[in-house]
Scaffold this motif. Structure first.
Motif, PDB file in Angstrom:
ATOM      1  N   GLN A 248      46.160 -18.262  11.405  1.00 56.56           N
ATOM      2  CA  GLN A 248      45.310 -17.986  12.653  1.00 56.56           C
ATOM      3  C   GLN A 248      46.128 -18.867  13.819  1.00 56.56           C
ATOM      4  N   GLY A 249      46.541 -18.276  15.070  1.00 54.30           N
ATOM      5  CA  GLY A 249      47.296 -18.940  15.918  1.00 54.30           C
ATOM      6  C   GLY A 249      48.654 -18.970  15.823  1.00 54.30           C
ATOM      7  N   GLY A 250      49.317 -18.449  14.440  1.00 54.97           N
ATOM      8  CA  GLY A 250      50.405 -18.535  14.369  1.00 54.97           C
ATOM      9  C   GLY A 250      51.512 -17.309  14.695  1.00 54.97           C
ATOM     10  N   ASP A 251      50.928 -16.532  15.389  1.00 52.07           N
ATOM     11  CA  ASP A 251      51.403 -15.159  15.856  1.00 52.07           C
ATOM     12  C   ASP A 251      51.579 -15.549  17.307  1.00 52.07           C
ATOM     13  N   PHE A 252      52.632 -15.777  18.144  1.00 57.19           N
ATOM     14  CA  PHE A 252      52.847 -16.159  19.294  1.00 57.19           C
ATOM     15  C   PHE A 252      52.897 -14.844  20.509  1.00 57.19           C
ATOM     16  N   THR A 253      53.153 -13.620  19.801  1.00 58.85           N
ATOM     17  CA  THR A 253      53.174 -12.708  20.756  1.00 58.85           C
ATOM     18  C   THR A 253      51.831 -11.998  20.923  1.00 58.85           C
TER      19      THR A 253
ATOM     20  N   ARG B  18      50.565  -9.690  19.280  1.00 55.06           N
ATOM     21  CA  ARG B  18      50.558  -8.498  19.151  1.00 55.06           C
ATOM     22  C   ARG B  18      50.929  -8.208  17.619  1.00 55.06           C
ATOM     23  N   GLY B  19      51.145  -9.037  16.756  1.00 52.20           N
ATOM     24  CA  GLY B  19      51.405  -9.154  15.383  1.00 52.20           C
ATOM     25  C   GLY B  19      50.157  -9.349  14.570  1.00 52.20           C
ATOM     26  N   TYR B  20      50.508  -9.343  13.215  1.00 49.77           N
ATOM     27  CA  TYR B  20      49.526  -9.955  12.263  1.00 49.77           C
ATOM     28  C   TYR B  20      49.547 -11.305  11.978  1.00 49.77           C
ATOM     29  N   SER B  21      48.312 -11.809  11.848  1.00 50.46           N
ATOM     30  CA  SER B  21      48.294 -13.372  11.309  1.00 50.46           C
ATOM     31  C   SER B  21      47.184 -13.065  10.148  1.00 50.46           C
ATOM     32  N   GLN B  22      46.971 -14.149   9.086  1.00 59.81           N
ATOM     33  CA  GLN B  22      46.122 -14.298   8.130  1.00 59.81           C
ATOM     34  C   GLN B  22      45.444 -15.342   7.852  1.00 59.81           C
ATOM     35  N   GLY B  23      44.233 -15.481   8.190  1.00 59.83           N
ATOM     36  CA  GLY B  23      43.300 -16.756   8.052  1.00 59.83           C
ATOM     37  C   GLY B  23      43.637 -17.222   6.893  1.00 59.83           C
ATOM     38  N   GLY B  24      43.726 -18.571   6.719  1.00 62.72           N
ATOM     39  CA  GLY B  24      43.661 -19.220   5.490  1.00 62.72           C
ATOM     40  C   GLY B  24      45.302 -19.486   4.917  1.00 62.72           C
ATOM     41  N   ALA B  25      46.150 -19.057   5.481  1.00 57.57           N
ATOM     42  CA  ALA B  25      47.392 -18.763   4.929  1.00 57.57           C
ATOM     43  C   ALA B  25      48.207 -20.108   4.880  1.00 57.57           C
ATOM     44  N   SER B  26      47.573 -21.375   5.782  1.00 63.30           N
ATOM     45  CA  SER B  26      48.596 -22.520   5.884  1.00 63.30           C
ATOM     46  C   SER B  26      49.699 -22.357   6.642  1.00 63.30           C
ATOM     47  N   ASP B  27      50.448 -23.330   6.557  1.00 61.56           N
ATOM     48  CA  ASP B  27      51.798 -23.409   7.436  1.00 61.56           C
ATOM     49  C   ASP B  27      53.000 -22.620   6.846  1.00 61.56           C
ATOM     50  N   TYR B  28      52.947 -22.483   5.661  1.00 58.25           N
ATOM     51  CA  TYR B  28      54.068 -21.816   5.020  1.00 58.25           C
ATOM     52  C   TYR B  28      53.598 -21.403   3.557  1.00 58.25           C
ATOM     53  N   PRO B  29      54.402 -20.384   3.034  1.00 59.92           N
ATOM     54  CA  PRO B  29      54.049 -19.945   1.680  1.00 59.92           C
ATOM     55  C   PRO B  29      54.067 -21.015   0.725  1.00 59.92           C
ATOM     56  N   LEU B  30      53.270 -21.208  -0.346  1.00 58.03           N
ATOM     57  CA  LEU B  30      53.176 -22.042  -1.551  1.00 58.03           C
ATOM     58  C   LEU B  30      53.219 -23.694  -0.734  1.00 58.03           C
ATOM     59  N   SER B  31      52.546 -23.627   0.461  1.00 56.28           N
ATOM     60  CA  SER B  31      52.446 -25.272   0.674  1.00 56.28           C
ATOM     61  C   SER B  31      51.245 -25.903  -0.098  1.00 56.28           C
ATOM     62  N   GLU B  32      50.381 -25.156  -0.801  1.00 58.36           N
ATOM     63  CA  GLU B  32      49.562 -25.671  -1.535  1.00 58.36           C
ATOM     64  C   GLU B  32      49.872 -26.000  -3.266  1.00 58.36           C
TER      65      GLU B  32
END
Length: 639
Positions: free
Chosen positions: A297-302, A304-318
């Protein structure tokens, strides 16, 4: 003399270190292991508190017993104690090892179950079963534990299970998130996945407003407040459900159309007018996979796109998600996966971002539909199908708005990784149903009202706390009550546990029994003219699944099946003057590439070998299939 002084200093240092260790005692225990602690602490720098009063639930077993039963839930340590015990008890079948460490540093343990005498686990077709990704969804972990016990108890007794363990590998990871599970089982706190601090409400503070057990009963229930002021009436979005004559059940309505405001139990710790909106952690390990990942959330700066809550900063960050991804990518022999959650209940599969027919190969979709039906035959769940469409439209109408439900994408989801990148039959099944065992009011929907009625009828009314008056330090006069969030809403009461996990595990077992299996059915050696010999190998796939889904072929997750003829390399040296020459195939690597072996296929391939020396030689025909397994047969060529 200088060397002697150096040695003396080292000895003194060692004595001092030893004395310090003795003085300070042994290494600090985890908070769940230290019975002298009254509070449970979590690691990480956050703006809210990191300690919570310990609580022990009657539905949970905190210390291992002499026998393992499933009329109670088990902590990760209890599960791990059984895994270690089984490793000692069945050394020829069981290997237990640490695949990674969690965010807080706890071990994530896994078991490989196979008959070691019949070959290496990596040489066999395999299935992988995982639980515990989400902190509170502890039923999923119990399903893996139940399946492990079932397989070990029945090896040597049940012919089908014995054959499975003799010929296949089963990988079992009961707890992929031990940090979250322990906090969930030892305190009133809850969270989604990892405990790593996160700014859920994006106010610049981390975990500053967690839930609070205001009445000290060890459970975070709900608060309902009767709206009285103009401001409250404008926000009120709950009414007492008219179907429940006792006035217990709350029904959500549009803001301003209700009589009550409902909160989770707690206070507004950060004074922003919101309650419990930024608790411990908050990232979601099931939105953190790389396939179809989208920014948090907050990562789509346009905008107008999609975002995903809980996704973290990048894939496989955890580390917990990475532990699954990396390990699976290094074990491409796996065809069947179920990484389970709670609760819907449903056999949940890909795709998560598109319609099945739109993005899956028809043969693969046919396999998945077969597995859907197979699952329902064991569990009787009301739904089986993809995330994008079936899951999101399982209730045909949105209960709040009245609008028709429509397919909705879910990003960074395990099933999408499992199919589109890993090319496997991958399920993310959801266990338990919130007590909605039957449609009590006949409205065609299984909802909280049905769960409440079942609680009254069959569960001794233990799943719902009657609303109790309480003076809230900020809200004033309120009531605390509602469904038990841990052992009714999210997981069933303990006496229901085995009923659910046994049926789910039998489906998982049934999928494992369908794994592909290459069989080297015959190898013949036939003499030809001029001291040349024909070596013919025939094989088949005796399993019920192909050695590669079409998607696995597309993304090159699985190599095509191939045969090699293994001969002493010294005999092959010298090119045309070598003592032994493989004349067919003519390829430089002398490998026969034979495509992918489908179910029931009968294939054959031929080598030709010329002997430029008297006598005979030994050779091995090797059949290699990424997911069908590895087979070899020793032969003699020549007189």
């Amino acid at each position: 003399m200088k060397q002697f002084c150096t040695l003396l200093i080292c000895l003194i240092t060692l004595v001092n270190v030893s004395a310090q260790r003795s003085y300070y005692g042994t290494e600090e225990k985890w908070p769940e292991q230290d019975t002298t602690r009254k509070f449970y602490t979590v690691k990480g720098e956050r703006h809210g508190i990191s300690y919570f009063k310990k609580h022990y639930f009657k539905d949970v077993q905190y210390l291992p017993g002499a026998t393992l039963t499933f009329d109670t839930y088990h902590t990760p340590d209890v599960m791990y104690s059984w895994y270690r015990k089984w490793a000692e008890q069945y050394p020829n079948l069981v290997e237990v090892y640490e695949v990674a460490k969690s965010y807080e540093g706890r071990p994530i343990l896994q078991m490989t179950l196979t008959n070691k005498k019949t070959g290496k686990h990596t040489d066999k077709p395999a299935a992988y079963f995982e639980g515990g990704r989400h902190s509170g969804e502890v039923t999923s972990s119990e399903a893996v534990l139940w399946l492990t016990k079932h397989l070990l108890d029945n090896y040597g007794k049940d012919p089908a299970i014995t054959k499975l363990i003799d010929t296949k590998s089963v990988y079992l990871r009961p707890e992929n998130n031990p940090d979250g599970a322990n906090m969930y089982l030892f305190t009133a706190q809850r969270n989604r996945s990892t405990l790593r601090p996160r700014d859920d409400d994006r106010d610049g503070l981390f975990d500053e407003d967690s839930e609070d057990d205001l009445d000290g009963d060890g459970v975070i229930y709900q608060i309902r407040k009767k709206a009285t002021t103009k401001e409250e009436l404008e926000k009120a979005d709950y009414v007492i459900d008219p179907k429940d004559k006792a006035g217990r059940l709350m029904k959500r309505v549009q803001a301003g159309q209700g009589d009550y405001i409902v909160y989770t139990e707690g206070i507004d710790n950060d004074g922003d007018g919101k309650y419990n909106e930024d608790g411990i952690g908050g990232l979601d390990n099931h939105r953190n996979y790389p396939e179809n990942w989208r920014p948090d959330q907050g990562g789509d700066f346009t905008g107008r796109g999609y975002s995903q809550g809980g996704a973290s900063d990048y894939p496989l960050s955890e580390p917990e998600t990475r532990a699954t991804y990396v390990w699976l990518m290094g074990h491409p022999n796996i065809t069947v996966v179920n990484s389970m959650d709670t609760r819907v209940p449903m056999h949940l599969r890909p795709p998560s971002t598109s319609a099945s027919a739109e993005s899956m190969f028809p043969p693969d979709l046919a396999i998945y539909k077969h597995m859907d039906s197979l699952g329902l035959s064991f569990t009787g769940y009301p739904w089986a199908g993809d995330v994008y469409d079936t899951y999101n439209t399982r209730n045909k109408v949105d209960r709040l708005t009245g609008d028709p439900s429509k397919p909705t994408p879910l990003f960074g989801h395990g099933p999408d990784f499992g199919y589109f990148q890993y090319g496997a039959v991958w399920y993310g099944d959801e266990l338990w149903n919130g007590g909605a065992m039957k449609d009590y009011d006949g409205d065609g929907d299984y909802d909280e009202y049905d769960g409440l009625m079942w609680d009254d009828e069959a569960n001794g009314k233990r799943g719902f706390k009657l609303w109790t008056k309480f003076t809230h330090p900020q809200l004033g006069s309120v009531e605390i009550g509602g469904f038990h969030p841990k052992f009714f809403a999210q997981n069933g009461p303990a006496w229901q546990l085995e009923n659910w996990i046994s049926k789910q595990s039998k489906f998982n077992l049934a999928m494992a029994k369908e794994l592909p299996q290459i069989e080297l059915t015959d190898v013949t050696v036939k003499p030809l003219a001029d001291n040349e010999y024909e070596v013919k190998a025939t094989w088949t796939n005796s399993g019920k699944l192909p050695v590669a889904l079409e998607q696995a072929k597309r993304v090159k997750m699985v190599q095509e099946d191939r045969l090699t003829l293994d001969i002493d390399k010294t005999l092959l040296k010298g090119n045309k003057d070598a003592k032994v020459i493989i004349t067919q195939p003519t390829l430089f690597d002398k490998t026969i590439y034979s495509g992918y072996t489908n179910v029931g296929d009968k294939k054959e391939a031929t080598f030709r070998v010329k002997l430029n020396q008297p006598g005979s030689i030994k050779a091995k025909v090797k059949l290699l299939s990424t997911r069908g397994g590895y087979k070899e047969k020793e032969i003699t060529i020549g007189k």
